[in-house]
Design an enzyme around this catalytic site. Structure first.
Site, short mmCIF file in Angstrom:
data_model
loop_
_atom_site.label_atom_id
_atom_site.label_comp_id
_atom_site.label_asym_id
_atom_site.label_seq_id
_atom_site.Cartn_x
_atom_site.Cartn_y
_atom_site.Cartn_z
N HIS A 1 8.73 -14.48 6.61
CA HIS A 1 8.80 -15.54 7.77
C HIS A 1 8.45 -14.89 8.96
O HIS A 1 7.82 -15.33 9.88
CB HIS A 1 10.31 -16.01 7.74
CG HIS A 1 10.75 -16.79 8.86
ND1 HIS A 1 10.72 -18.34 8.88
CD2 HIS A 1 11.07 -16.37 10.53
CE1 HIS A 1 11.02 -18.75 10.07
NE2 HIS A 1 11.18 -17.79 10.90
N GLU A 2 8.86 -13.71 9.21
CA GLU A 2 8.73 -12.89 10.61
C GLU A 2 7.13 -12.64 10.34
O GLU A 2 6.53 -12.33 11.52
CB GLU A 2 9.48 -11.80 10.44
CG GLU A 2 10.97 -11.95 10.60
CD GLU A 2 11.60 -12.87 11.66
OE1 GLU A 2 10.67 -13.05 12.79
OE2 GLU A 2 12.32 -13.66 11.83
N HIS B 1 5.08 -15.25 12.40
CA HIS B 1 5.34 -15.10 13.84
C HIS B 1 4.57 -14.07 14.15
O HIS B 1 3.69 -14.21 15.26
CB HIS B 1 6.71 -14.86 14.17
CG HIS B 1 7.66 -16.07 14.10
ND1 HIS B 1 7.47 -17.22 14.42
CD2 HIS B 1 8.85 -16.16 13.38
CE1 HIS B 1 8.54 -18.22 13.98
NE2 HIS B 1 9.43 -17.28 13.42
#
Length: 351
Positions: A17-18, A21
């Site tokens: 997920h990170e 980003h």
């Protein structure tokens, strides 16, 4: 051992997920100050090209800290060229959405890999019992009929038969019987059934039961892509419906699970079957992506709303209002986390 594996899997989901980003921020020219797996005190930290890569004490989450972006102050400013705060709202939305998007990509990739790895077994769409005096019996369906399509949709498995029949008042069905194709148009009856959320709902039935033959129903690239798409769609729909049912009170808050339940579930599935484990991991990844898009200011979805507001109105949300909304968001998140942990402990100790 399996508990450690569960923590590693959960950490990987957060990492992915990170990573979304991180990659989006780098592509958009924003400096990433910190990339951490876990929260709290940094246990291991290495700086490379201006970014601190860290493993932190609490392994239940993670974060990417961008230059000019603050978790508690959504309007933190830094006027440097490589700052998040100097980017246009649309660029910020791209960076924010990339995290959930990576969770969706990961889930789709897991579903696709499972299908490609030798195909997916399932119950074949072959009719077993035809219940007397029900619509299928009256229409002339017989045991052994293989269902080819329903309402112009190709049928691969009995799950698809059930899903289509239960939602249609009339079933136009094509079957294969002893090498011959036959067509039927069958009016369905309504029956009361309990759904996965414990509600009594009306569904359509025609009175047929699967014979129970098991075989490979998805194989090859195109079938595997279709399977991956449908599993992703069904997982997303189930999670969104669960959130909706919880908001209107159909599903009790006692059903909210916390990190203990997630880790325990992963550990249990890891001991039983590798395919089921990966299916569960894919579901958690979809869940993580959807929950992060909820319009809670402390989450990606809330920050996306702030930027949409700026696009639509031409001005940023009031700084004090944004700060209070974000703090409220954190209160909601920590309250839900505490509730999840409480429910987990209640299940463990058998309350």
């Amino acid at each position: 051992m399996f508990i450690i594996l569960a923590f590693l899997i959960l950490s990987f989901l957060v990492f992915f997920h990170e990573l979304g980003h991180y990659i989006a921020a780098r592509i958009c020219g924003v400096r990433v100050e910190t990339f951490s797996i876990g929260f709290g005190k940094k246990i291991i930290c290495k700086t490379y090209r201006g970014t601190d890569y860290a493993l932190s004490l609490i392994p239940l989450g993670g974060y990417v800290k961008l230059k000019g972006q603050g978790d508690l102050n959504p309007l933190e400013k830094d006027e440097a060229k490589d700052s998040y705060s100097t980017k246009k709202p649309l660029i910020k939305i791209v960076i924010l959405f990339a995290g959930p998007l990576f969770n969706f990509i990961l889930a789709f990739a897991i579903y696709l890999s499972i299908a490609l790895y030798g195909g997916i077994e399932g119950v074949l769409p072959i009719v077993g019992e035809v219940k007397k005096d029900m619509p299928a019996f009256v229409a002339g369906l017989k045991e052994g009929d293989q269902i080819i399509n329903i309402n112009q949709k190709k049928i691969r498995s009995w799950n698809e038969v059930h899903a289509l029949i239960s939602s249609e008042a009339r079933v136009d069905m094509e079957i294969m019987r002893q090498g011959k194709k036959l067509s039927f148009s069958i009016p369905a009856q309504i029956q009361k059934r309990e759904n996965v959320f414990g509600e009594m709902v009306d569904i359509y039935v025609i009175g047929i039961v699967a014979r129970g033959d098991v075989g490979i129903i998805y194989q090859g690239l195109l079938d595997s892509i279709y399977y991956a798409f449908m599993e992703f769609y069904k997982s997303s729909k189930m999670i969104l419906m669960g959130i909706q049912k919880m908001l209107i009170g159909v599903v009790s808050l006692k059903e909210i699970g916390g990190p203990i339940m997630i880790v325990d579930s992963i550990a249990n599935f890891a001991q039983k079957d590798l395919t089921i484990l990966f299916l569960w991991v894919a579901l958690i990844s979809v869940n993580l992506g959807i929950l992060n898009l909820l319009p809670i200011p402390a989450l990606d979805g809330g920050q996306i709303l702030f930027n949409l507001y700026e696009i639509l109105t031409g001005r940023m949300i009031h700084e004090q209002g944004a700060r209070y909304l974000t703090l409220l968001g954190w209160v909601i998140l920590f309250s839900l986390m505490l509730l999840g942990v409480f429910n987990d402990l209640r299940r463990i100790f058998g309350a």
